[in-house]
Every structure is written in C-alpha cells, then in structure tokens.
Design a protein around this motif. Structure first.
Motif, mmCIF file in Angstrom:
data_model
loop_
_atom_site.group_PDB
_atom_site.id
_atom_site.type_symbol
_atom_site.label_atom_id
_atom_site.label_comp_id
_atom_site.label_asym_id
_atom_site.label_seq_id
_atom_site.Cartn_x
_atom_site.Cartn_y
_atom_site.Cartn_z
ATOM 1 N N TYR A 35 1.092 -1.464 0.014
ATOM 2 C CA TYR A 35 0.048 -0.033 -0.117
ATOM 3 C C TYR A 35 0.921 1.304 -0.057
ATOM 4 C CZ TYR A 35 -3.208 -3.691 1.351
ATOM 5 O OH TYR A 35 -4.021 -5.142 1.254
ATOM 6 N N THR A 36 0.715 2.148 -0.821
ATOM 7 C CA THR A 36 1.497 3.234 -1.214
ATOM 8 C C THR A 36 3.086 2.868 -2.054
ATOM 9 O OG1 THR A 36 2.447 3.705 0.648
ATOM 10 C CG2 THR A 36 0.187 4.644 0.229
ATOM 11 N N GLY A 37 3.134 1.659 -2.018
ATOM 12 C CA GLY A 37 4.264 1.052 -2.868
ATOM 13 C C GLY A 37 4.036 0.834 -4.105
ATOM 14 N N ALA A 80 2.555 3.316 -11.857
ATOM 15 C CA ALA A 80 3.345 3.167 -13.223
ATOM 16 C C ALA A 80 4.961 3.733 -12.895
ATOM 17 C CB ALA A 80 2.650 3.875 -14.157
ATOM 18 N N ASP A 81 4.915 4.826 -11.898
ATOM 19 C CA ASP A 81 6.200 5.241 -11.858
ATOM 20 C C ASP A 81 6.963 4.150 -11.159
ATOM 21 O OD1 ASP A 81 4.672 5.380 -9.499
ATOM 22 O OD2 ASP A 81 5.596 7.284 -8.849
ATOM 23 N N VAL A 82 6.468 3.388 -10.049
ATOM 24 C CA VAL A 82 7.070 2.182 -9.468
ATOM 25 C C VAL A 82 7.395 1.075 -10.389
ATOM 26 C CG1 VAL A 82 6.612 0.590 -7.588
ATOM 27 C CG2 VAL A 82 6.145 2.826 -7.260
ATOM 28 N N ALA A 107 8.889 8.870 -6.674
ATOM 29 C CA ALA A 107 9.590 7.445 -6.621
ATOM 30 C C ALA A 107 11.022 7.476 -7.014
ATOM 31 C CB ALA A 107 8.892 6.279 -7.370
ATOM 32 N N TRP A 108 11.783 7.130 -6.255
ATOM 33 C CA TRP A 108 13.280 6.911 -6.466
ATOM 34 C C TRP A 108 14.145 5.737 -6.087
ATOM 35 C CZ3 TRP A 108 10.963 9.041 -2.218
ATOM 36 C CH2 TRP A 108 11.538 8.920 -1.126
#
Ligand code: AHR
Length: 511
Positions: A41-43, A59-61, A374-375
C-alpha cells in the motif's frame, strides 16, 4: 574516505572460461513483496496516485521495478503470511474483511490480494513464488490456495477464481512451506520436529494435487539462531524426499560501527551456504541419496534492525501501511549489497534462487512518497547491473589480494570478485568490490585463456567520498554506479583501478 594518498594495493583475478561454477540462474535476481509497512500500500499499489493505472498500480514504481530486472517475486510474506487468511484477499473488494495483522501490528485492509498480485505480475517478466501459512494454518488451507491458483475451472475454488475475473489457472509452480518457523517472533512458531512433520504432510498433499511443484522448506531464520544446523537436519529428515530447496535468510548491517566486518559480510554468506548445503548433504548421505537439496536464499539484504523505523507500532495503534523498515541506504551499504550479489553468484552451484528482501519502501531499492515521487536507493544500481550483465556461466574466480583482519570473520581479502562468461555472445562480466576503506586497488585480470579478442564495452563504479551518503527524492542520483575510465587492456591483460570502498563492474565483448 574513498580517495587516499596511499599507493594503490595490487590484486589479481585468475579466471578461465573452462573453470565454471554453474550457469547463471535467472532466479538469483528475485525480490520479495510482503504485506508489511508501505511495500504494497503506497508502494506498488496506490489507486489514488497520479500515475496509477486502472488496476491501482503505480506506473512510476512499475517502471523502476522493470529497470531493476527482477526474475521472481516472493509473496505475501514473510512474517505476515503466518497469520494470513488468503481468502480475505479475494472476491469483491467491498466485501473483504479488514483484519489486524499481528506480525507487524498493523491493520490489513485486504484491498490487495492474490488476484491483484497476479495481475501486477503480468506487467513483469517475472515468476511468482508463493508462500503458504503454516503458522496458524495447515495442510487444508495450503491445498485450498493451490486449488484457487492452479486448478482448471470446475472445482469450488477454481470456479471462485473465475468468478473473480481469472478463468485461466495461474499455474503458480513454486511454493514456500511457511516462513521462518523457528523464530520465536513467528506466529505459530514450531519445533523442528513439529514443523518438519507439518511441512512434509503439506508437501505430500500439494504434490497429490500438482506433482510438478517446486517446494521450499524453511531453514533457520538466520545463521545465528541457537538451533541453526540442527534445525536444518531435523526438518530435512522429515522433508528430504518431498522438497526441492531449503530457505536461507540473512541481513547485515553496520550497527556496531565496524565497517571492516560489515564490508566482509559476503564471507558470512559464503559460510552460511556451505553450512546449509553440508547439512543437506549429510541428510542425503543418511538416506543413501544423490539428491542435492538446493538453497533458496529467499531473504537477503542490508537491514538496520534496531533503528527506530524498524520498530512495529505497539498498544492500541494498528495503522494501515505504517512507515516500517524504511532504511535509507548509504554508499557503504550499497558496496556491501553488491558484494552479497557476488557471493550469491559465486554459490550458484547450490543457491538455486534468491529474493532480495524487499522491493519497495520496506528495506528496499525503491522508495516512494504517498501520492508523490519514487526514486532509487543506493542499492538499486548494483542489483540492476548485476541482473542485466551476469550471463552464461559463473566462472570460478580466484582472487589474490592484500588482506585485513575483521572482528567478525577473521582475515579476509580486500578485494572480492566474481565473473560470468557467455560463450554464445563472447561476453565477459567482472564484478568486483574493494573492501579497503583507505586504499585503491589495481586489479590485474589476465584474459589470455579466453579465445576471443575482447574489448571493454562498459565499466561502472559505485563509490562516494562520504560512505554515509544516501539518495533522496530531491537528490536521487547522489550515489549511483557511474561510467568510469578506470581500465586499460593491453596484450590480453585487463587492469582495473578500484577506488577504496567501491563496487565495480566491467563488461568485455569480442571485437
Ligand atoms: O523482510 C522482513 C522480515 O524479515 C520478514 O517478514 C521475515 O521473514 C524476516 O524476519
């Protein structure tokens, strides 16, 4: 400090394409998604996020996960699985029960479950590795989740799967028989004898439903456990004939501020594999069997267990997706992390698979802000590059280097390395760490036994003048593997200059 006035130390690697360990196994590059903190969740899953797709996946993750190059994903735990009812996570979302997750003292909303996981997996070129609950549950529930996952339509659970939108079986072939069942922290922890009997009964029943499954039995939850070794022997006495792999878990950190030992953590990993396989082979001997039980190194990483963010909530607070185990990794951590991958590759003859614990936010190479950015953590590049470049056969690399004394592991080499050789494409990859905190290394690699005119196609180094430097959302590339002009190649001899405290990779291919 990574730069030094000291002259570089000299080291050499001896390698030959005829001296191999085993093929590079794609499964070495597995990861782990547990219902823990903000991993799910939120990951990976955040329907409200601006980049979320129709299924709620960020999508970024997903892009970063693809770039990481993972081969498999272990799910849904971890400690979580030992209290989990998989049925809570399937069916209409608004009818799914909300539960307390005792393992992490959190509230589990169950808006993400088996079907969401398998939908997410469809976006990846990766294999699922599912764990069953042998803490609070047993043979029947393991059979039920297998039927839900793999049976063709026409049975109770497979028809329910179809009703939930997945008419075709998932064909999940790889299953863990519980998680860390020797750990006093584990819900439903058991003695080796009790667990061994339950795991054997579960494995036999699962194989009656689907003979071709690959099954992983729980080894000790760490090499430091009081019953380590004896646990493996007893559990395998019961399960030897019905399982394929035994799990190994290890986490390393510099909590006692002994960077010299920390940098040598791969020595412990090598010894861990040697002990587990020796025990498995002892059981094989007692059974007059040639079967090789393989190691599933299904949890490994750097983890600062005693840091504040690693402590689960207590008392009346049962938050959803709390900040838990959100370690921020340093340059030093990344070098150690890269060296653990070197160890996993080196042990490919017995380590059949490995899962980096974990994938997002929770002791992870990828971090996210809820609703935001996200990084990549510092550990991202060593994983992505090793996964991308290790191809063909793992070579038996002999290292000659200066040594240093560690408090934890005795005398160790300053340089550690492994190499892979892909004969089809005539491509060599050399992965090397310099554990010295003060001296650079000049590493000589004689390539004259390779029947190819090789040229360097890539050379990258990860280091930092501040070993404690980290990446943040504002400064995501502070610590990264960067192109390095740190080599010469003359008369078939490659010379690599490794900065102090660095992880390095060089790729060479036929001209
Ligand atoms: O990966 C974090 C936790 O570490 C897992 O839930 C557990 O299996 C291990 O102790």
């Amino acid at each position: 400090m990574t730069t030094s006035a000291q002259p570089a130390h000299q080291a050499s690697l001896t390698l030959d394409p005829r001296f191999t360990v085993a093929p590079v196994r794609r499964r070495t590059f597995g990861a782990f998604v547990e219902h823990l903190g903000r991993c799910v969740y939120t990951g990976i899953f955040e329907p409200e996020h601006p980049t979320a797709d129709a299924d709620g996946f960020r999508a970024d993750v997903l892009e970063l996960v693809k770039e990481l190059g993972i081969s498999s994903v272990r799910y849904p735990g971890g400690n979580f699985v030992s209290g989990y009812k998989w049925e809570d996570g399937v069916g209409p979302v608004d009818q799914r029960p909300v539960r307390h997750d005792l393992a992490w003292h959190s509230t589990e909303p169950n808006t993400f479950g088996l079907d969401e996981f398998m939908t997410w997996m469809r976006h990846l070129d990766a294999e699922p590795m599912m764990a069953v609950n042998l803490g609070t549950r047993g043979v029947q529930e393991a059979l039920d989740v297998l039927e839900y996952s793999n049976a063709p339509q026409g049975t109770h659970w497979s028809d329910y799967r179809a009703a939930n939108g997945s008419p075709d079986p998932y064909k999940i072939m790889w299953w863990c028989l519980g998680n860390e069942m020797d750990g006093p922290w584990q819900i439903g922890a058991k003695s080796a004898d009790d667990y061994g009997k339950l795991a054997a009964a579960t494995a036999r029943a699962l194989r009656m439903e689907e003979p071709g499954l690959e099954l992983v039995v729980c080894g000790s939850s760490g090499r430091g456990m009081p019953t380590f070794g004896a646990w493996e022997a007893k559990v395998l006495e019961h399960t030897f004939d019905v399982v394929d792999m035994i799990s190994a878990h290890s986490y390393y950190n510099n909590q006692d501020d002994d960077a010299g030992s920390f940098l040598a953590s791969a020595v412990d990993m090598d010894r861990f594999v040697a002990s587990v396989t020796a025990t498995a082979d002892y059981i094989a001997a007692t059974k007059k069997s040639d079967k090789k039980i393989m190691v599933s190194y299904d949890e490994w990483n750097v983890w600062y267990l005693n840091r504040e963010p690693s402590k689960p909530p207590t008392g009346d607070d049962w938050p959803v997706a709390p900040v838990l185990l959100e370690d921020r990794y340093s340059a030093l951590d990344a070098v150690v992390f890269g060296s653990l991958l070197i160890s996993l590759l080196r042990n490919s003859d017995r380590v059949a698979s490995a899962s980096l614990a974990q994938l997002v936010n929770v002791i992870a190479p990828i971090m996210t802000e809820p609703g935001g950015r996200a990084w990549k953590q510092t550990t991202f590049d060593p994983f992505a590059l090793t996964s991308a470049l290790a191809r063909g056969e793992v070579l038996d690399v002999r290292v000659a280097s200066d040594t240093y004394e560690t408090a934890k592991y005795g005398i160790v080499n300053e340089v550690d390395a492994v190499a892979t050789w892909d004969a089809e494409t005539a491509t060599l990859a050399v992965f090397a760490v310099n554990r010295s905190q003060s001296s650079a290394q000049t590493v000589r690699v004689d390539l004259r036994s390779f029947d190819a005119d090789l040229a360097v196609t890539l050379s990258k180094t990860l280091t930092h003048e501040d070993p404690l430097a980290i990446n943040t959302a504002d400064d995501p590339d502070n610590v990264a593997a960067v192109d390095a002009q740190n080599y010469t190649l003359e008369d078939g001899v490659l010379t690599l200059d490794l900065p102090a405290m660095s992880w390095n990779v060089a790729q060479l291919a036929a001209k």
